[in-house]
Design an enzyme around this catalytic site. Sequence first.
Site, PDB file in Angstrom:
ATOM      1  N   GLY A  19     -18.409  32.588 -52.363  1.00  0.00           N
ATOM      2  CA  GLY A  19     -17.220  33.529 -52.495  1.00  0.00           C
ATOM      3  C   GLY A  19     -16.559  33.557 -53.588  1.00  0.00           C
ATOM      4  CE  LYS A  51      -9.781  29.817 -43.523  1.00  0.00           C
ATOM      5  NZ  LYS A  51     -10.661  29.470 -44.620  1.00  0.00           N
ATOM      6  CG  ASP A  68     -19.116  37.011 -53.286  1.00  0.00           C
ATOM      7  OD1 ASP A  68     -19.393  37.541 -52.409  1.00  0.00           O
ATOM      8  OD2 ASP A  68     -17.756  36.551 -53.761  1.00  0.00           O
ATOM      9  N   GLY A 115     -14.328  36.544 -55.123  1.00  0.00           N
ATOM     10  CA  GLY A 115     -12.912  37.176 -54.355  1.00  0.00           C
ATOM     11  C   GLY A 115     -11.689  36.909 -55.127  1.00  0.00           C
ATOM     12  CD  GLN A 116      -5.649  37.173 -53.690  1.00  0.00           C
ATOM     13  OE1 GLN A 116      -5.851  36.774 -52.605  1.00  0.00           O
ATOM     14  NE2 GLN A 116      -4.436  37.088 -54.063  1.00  0.00           N
ATOM     15  CE1 TYR A 175      -9.150  33.416 -43.104  1.00  0.00           C
ATOM     16  CE2 TYR A 175      -6.656  33.085 -42.536  1.00  0.00           C
ATOM     17  CZ  TYR A 175      -7.920  32.868 -43.380  1.00  0.00           C
ATOM     18  OH  TYR A 175      -7.500  32.490 -44.673  1.00  0.00           O
TER      19      TYR A 175
END
Length: 316
Positions: free
Chosen positions: A9, A147, A35, A12-13, A143
């Site tokens: 990933g 987690k 990614d 991403g941010q 989500y």
Amino acid sequence: MTERILVTGSYGQIGTELTLRLREIYGSSNVIASDITPAPEALEEDGPCRYLDVTDPRQLTAVVVENKITHIYHLAAILSGNGELNPQKCWEVNMNGLYNILETARTWKVRQVITPSSIAAFGPDTPKEHTPIDTILRPTTMYGITKVAGELLNDYYHQKYDVDARSLRFPGIVSHETEPGGGTTDYAVDVYVKAVAGEDYACFVSRDTTLPFLYMPDALEALLNLAAAEESRLVHRTFNITGFSASAGQIADAVTARIPGFRCRFEPDFRQIIAESWPRSIDDTDARTEWGWQPAFVLDAMSDDMISKLREKAAG
Ligand SMILES: NC(=O)c1ccc[n+]([C@@H]2O[C@H](COP(=O)([O-])OP(=O)(O)OC[C@H]3O[C@@H](n4cnc5c(N)ncnc54)[C@H](O)[C@@H]3O)[C@@H](O)[C@H]2O)c1
């Protein structure tokens, strides 16, 4: 022994900035960015980039074995807002992805796996102020469910297979480099971006919605410091961390104080309910005690830096 690091990933941010930082520390050729979307220029020019879908265990094994990976920063995920729009995909990427990462780490003796968790692991029944590390974890979003399950899976692989899996419950991350990827705290980035562009902003949570936040430089320090922490000092495997708490109104006011004329409207959408199910402030004492966590930024310092960095970017 040289660290050989895989970041999932990566575009991403958090991944974009973390990958660049890891390359500064460990050398570009030792940090493999991966990614499922095209690589940003900054990462592609700087070091190795691979297409890697974490839901495919064969691709993952190939990348880990071919590159002799010793450490994984697993950032590939579907975030809270997008997760509620597509809960099935959220489960598939977040759960099967993490399972594949931990299985690959076990099989190929990867030395360490770092995976962000989130304040989304908490739920509406969790105490809202100074939320402790060990408390009620009954989230109401897909989500959040992934987690909590991910934290437990990390613990399981650590206890049963001695995989050095570590995790941080990130609050909302604010940054200027890469757009946020569909989370409930994206408004705290968008408000700065719109204001610097000279536009008004319609915030998707109410003015009084208060949540914990972390500025990106602190988030990167947290990941690196947790990874470097002496294993014998760790009582926990998943940590609460926070930088500061602020309401959406306080963030908008901090922007207006620096960019007079900026106007923020508050038009809550489906993410309001998600935000209300999360803590307003976090107790991160254990991170401070066990590996020396100490954030540098609060709202004012972050606002100064965000606006100055976004203005530099706009000026090219
Ligand atoms: N940004 C935040 O405010 C925040 C807060 C709490 C926790 N976190 C956690 O931090 C981690 C990174 O978050 P982020 O903000 O950088 O997210 P992001 O959405 O910006 O980036 C996630 C990346 O994962 C990639 N991805 C999606 N599906 C994939 C797949 N099947 N295989 C490989 N890659 C895939 C996406 O293309 C994207 O680039 C996540 O675990 C997230 O839950 C983030």
